[in-house]
Design an enzyme around this catalytic site. Structure first.
Site: not given
Length: 825
Positions: A439, A529, A597, A699, A720-723, A770
């Site tokens: 309720h 992820r 991934r 990556e 994977g732009s970070n790695d 990504c």
């Protein structure tokens, strides 16, 4: 029989509009003015859906004509108008007095003899069908009930386990009087309904012996986000009133409707409720029902098995489709069900249109976001996606509601319709018990108030006049924060957005947020992820589950045993939780692609999972060590990777979510890629079968340099732009000492990205990105679009902004010609 005629005693044909009693199978949805929304809906289902396999118990209804006949024959309207002459629903004392006087007036006035006879005759005929002194539910059904913009749910009375003609007559009389409960008077007044235009019908329905089994409520829509493709089912032991009233924390099950209709078994989620009490028949007692404690062993089990969950979900789909067709517009449904403990059969006992999500605007996104944080005082199930705050007001007894002041946060054990006069004044609601269909939850949604239900101890940990913030904007878990935490409200118009050649995808890690995020216009998910699901929902290392009996840390073993209590075979816990997490994200964006991934924890992160230290090596630099693809085929980890493959296969093959595309991270060489594909094939994930595509993260510099070779192994790339930045510039992105050098916009990194995009185009492979860069830097997103990248996956808060920016770049004509790109490679 002609449509407008009904059978009464002695088989006399009279117009429906003048009938005192109508059987459910004589009425349909067009007869709401005659028998109210609840009874008309039961008749509609019995006539139209029972032939299609939906089981609904039969019964009869007193008509609106019977109610008005009673009021008019006794001259009650003038007396009631006199009582309500100085009604003030904002004055709770005045409301109580007027309601009590009105109910007493009706209860003190006997039914006309012919109405008594008609009810008695109908009950006798029901007993002829089901047995002497058959047990029935006696429910009120107002003629203004279950309208698209007002549910009237719970405003009048319901009586369960009613036996014998005398008791049935008494309960019908009490239902008539409940037209003037305090809550019903207040509800009508607030919504502009005339007290004397609304009539009351009473439904008398054969009881389902759910006191010996289970019952619950289900919605054909997600109640919090309005996501249309999921059915939510709640279940607890015993009669269903405890769930409706919020007296128990029920089990919750979530089913994906589109692939269910295709014949798959898409149970997206199962949550075990505490289910600590159950309502049963009070045989020989002074009341009709009573509550008993549920044995601990039963609490630890689900109240429904998978077949029953799927059956109820199929009925929810059928009921929704039927009502949508009848009404000529999409109509999500609020449905009550019951399981008979004697026969094991399932039944639908009520169905009404859902009245909250169905009315929300589909053209404006409204997001609440905390701007700070504080100590978390209590948690429970979040209702709605808003934030409210104010001083707490702890009220344990409905007779104390006059103490409540507008703008306070109502904190109580549970609510029922008697609380509604103050609920509308609350800035938020917190209850100890209840689930998403109780309720408190239903009324909070209807009134647009955030609520957290099922906290367990809210009334103990929160104090009167304590300033608190109630946040339902952080996923399915609602949090009560100490103090008035700042927050903002963002409104975004999403109608008339441009379409872009470049696919705009979203990064989604938390399954609990997926349904809400799916309202943001996008083309799918570019990065889901698994790490979030493993760390937050599974919590245990997969090898610790596989080798549970060999664990050396007794404390860890106890924790894992508690976590996996429902599973005899511990690895199944990992597979189940992972499959459901993936499936929920995939369902939210179905049929658009969802790129998942596979796990990419580093060894130090794996070690932090329960039992992980026993199975993980100590590496000097885990960032470039044993991670990603190199784990999957390694003899020391491949049995753990097998669990991920089994979960993915279940999502695609059993749940029908073939929009899922697995992606392999940190794959150093093409040969490694082939080894991973071979491992997947061992577990039924064969690239090319059942439309299965497999992507690879781009990556590593080797992914770029050997793009032609990787293109022969995989179906697509995701940058994977970070790695890629880390390994192009030769720095550890976890190191603060070189953090100032880390920048995806570095020219060397951009050249690597450009080479990768052109190579993918040359070899006819999809390529997207990504990584974080497009979310953080609009100029980087423009750079990618100009190179002709296929897709950009963004953090949710960047999607709309980047979509508009991409549309401008594409409109400017600066996107590089594909043939020119390929020629330059």
């Amino acid at each position: 029989m002609p449509e407008k005629l009904a059978i009464q005693e002695k088989q006399v044909l009279i117009p429906k509009e003048k009938a005192l009693i109508l059987w459910f199978d004589e009425v349909g949805i067009a007869d709401i003015p005659l028998v109210g929304g609840k009874n008309a809906s039961l008749g509609e289902m019995i006539q139209q859906l029972t032939p299609k396999g939906v089981s609904v118990p039969n019964g009869f209804a007193t008509t609106a004509y019977a109610y008005r006949y009673f009021i008019e024959s006794a001259g009650l309207e003038a007396k009631l108008r006199e009582i309500f002459a100085d009604l003030d629903v904002e004055n709770l004392q005045n409301l109580r007095i007027k309601g009590k006087q009105a109910r007493a007036l009706i209860l003190d006035t006997p039914f006309p003899r012919d109405l008594q006879a008609a009810i008695a005759d109908a009950y006798d005929r029901l007993c002829d069908r089901y047995g002497d002194s058959t047990d029935v539910a006696v429910r009120s059904s107002a003629t203004a009930e279950d309208l698209p913009d007002a549910s009237f749910a719970g405003q009048q009375e319901t009586y369960l386990n009613v036996h014998g003609c005398t008791s049935v007559l008494q309960c019908c009389h009490k239902c008539f009087a409940s037209t003037f409960t305090d809550r019903a008077i207040s509800y009508r007044q607030q919504r502009g309904f005339d007290h004397f235009e609304v009539a009351l019908s009473v439904g008398v329905q054969k009881m389902v012996r759910s006191d010996l089994a289970s019952s619950g409520v289900m919605f054909s829509i997600d109640t919090e986000t309005g996501f249309k493709n999921a059915a939510l089912i709640t279940a607890a032991y015993g009669l269903g009133e405890n769930i409706v009233q919020g007296a128990v924390n029920p089990d919750e099950y979530l089913v994906f409707k589109p692939t269910l209709k295709q014949g798959f078994r898409p149970i997206l989620d199962k949550r075990l409720g505490t289910k600590d009490i159950k309502m049963v028949y009070d045989l020989g007692g002074s009341k009709y029902t009573k509550n008993l404690s549920v044995a601990p062993a039963e609490r630890g089990k689900y109240a429904l098995n998978d077949e029953e969950i799927l059956q109820l979900a199929r009925w929810a789909v059928q009921i929704e489709e039927h009502y949508s067709q009848v009404r000529g517009t999409y109509t999500p449904m609020d449905i009550e069900w019951a399981k008979d403990g004697n026969t094991g059969e399932l039944f639908i006992v009520q169905a009404r249109p859902e009245t909250v999500q169905a009315q929300k605007s589909a053209t404006v996104l409204r997001n609440y976001k905390l701007q700070g944080s504080s100590a978390v005082l209590a948690t429970g199930r979040a209702v709605g996606e808003a934030i409210g705050q104010g001083k707490a007001r702890v009220i344990l007894d409905v007779h104390q509601i006059a103490d409540f002041e507008a703008g306070e946060v109502l904190v109580t054990n549970k609510t029922d319709p008697d609380w509604e006069p103050i609920m509308k004044k609350a800035s938020a609601i917190v209850t100890n018990s209840g689930g998403r269909t109780c309720h408190a939850a239903i009324i909070a949604r209807e009134m647009g108030i955030p609520a957290i239900v099922g906290t367990g101890d809210g009334t103990k940990v929160l104090q009167n006049n304590q300033e608190i913030t109630v946040s339902c904007a952080e996923g399915e878990e609602g949090k009560v924060y100490s103090g008035l935490v700042p927050f903002e409200i963002q409104e975004t118009a999403i109608d008339n957005l441009p379409r872009t050649r470049t696919q705009i995808l979203m990064n989604v890690g938390n399954p609990e947020e997926a349904f809400g995020l799916s309202a943001i216009p996008c083309d799918g998910v570019g990065l889901a992820r698994l790490e979030f699901i493993i760390a937050n929902h599974i919590k245990a290392h997969p090898l610790a589950l596989i080798h549970f009996d060999e664990l050396t840390d007794t404390s860890v073993k106890r924790q894992i045993a508690k976590l996996t209590a429902l599973y005899k075979h511990k690895p199944d816990f990992f597979t189940d939780k992972l499959a459901r997490g993936i499936a929920t994200i995939a369902a939210a964006f179905y049929p658009n692609p969802v790129i998942v991934r596979m796990s990419d924890f580093k060894s130090n992160e794996y070690a932090n999972l329960l039992g992980g230290r026993q199975f993980e090596p100590k590496e000097e630099n885990p960032m470039i060590g044993w991670r990603g693809a190199s784990r999957y085929y390694d003899p020391n980890y491949r049995e753990a990777y097998a669990l991920e493959c089994k979960a993915l296969k279940r999502v695609r093959d059993e749940m029908g979510l073939t929009n899922v595309i697995p992606m392999i991270p940190f794959c150093r060489t093409p040969e490694e890629g082939r080894k991973v594909l071979a491992e997947m094939a061992k577990h039924g994930l064969v690239k090319g079968e059942n439309g299965l595509q497999v992507y690879v993260m781009c990556e590593l510099p080797s992914n770029v340099i050997f793009a032609d070779e990787f293109a022969r192994v995989f179906d697509g790339f995701s940058i994977g732009s970070n790695d890629l930045t880390q390994l192009t510039l030769g720095l550890d992105r976890d190191s603060a000492l070189v953090a100032h050098i880390f920048d995806e916009r570095n020219e060397a990194v951009k050249r690597m990205v450009e080479i990768a995009i052109k190579a993918a185009k040359k070899y006819d492979r999809k390529i997207g990105i990504c990584g974080q860069a497009p979310s953080d830097y609009p100029e980087f997103a423009r750079f990618l679009v100009e190179l002709g990248i296929d897709s950009i996956s963004l953090n949710p808060d960047s999607v709309l902004k980047t979509l508009l920016d991409v549309a401008k770049v594409e409109a400017s004509g600066t996107v590089m010609d594909l043939a020119a790109q390929v020629a330059k490679v």
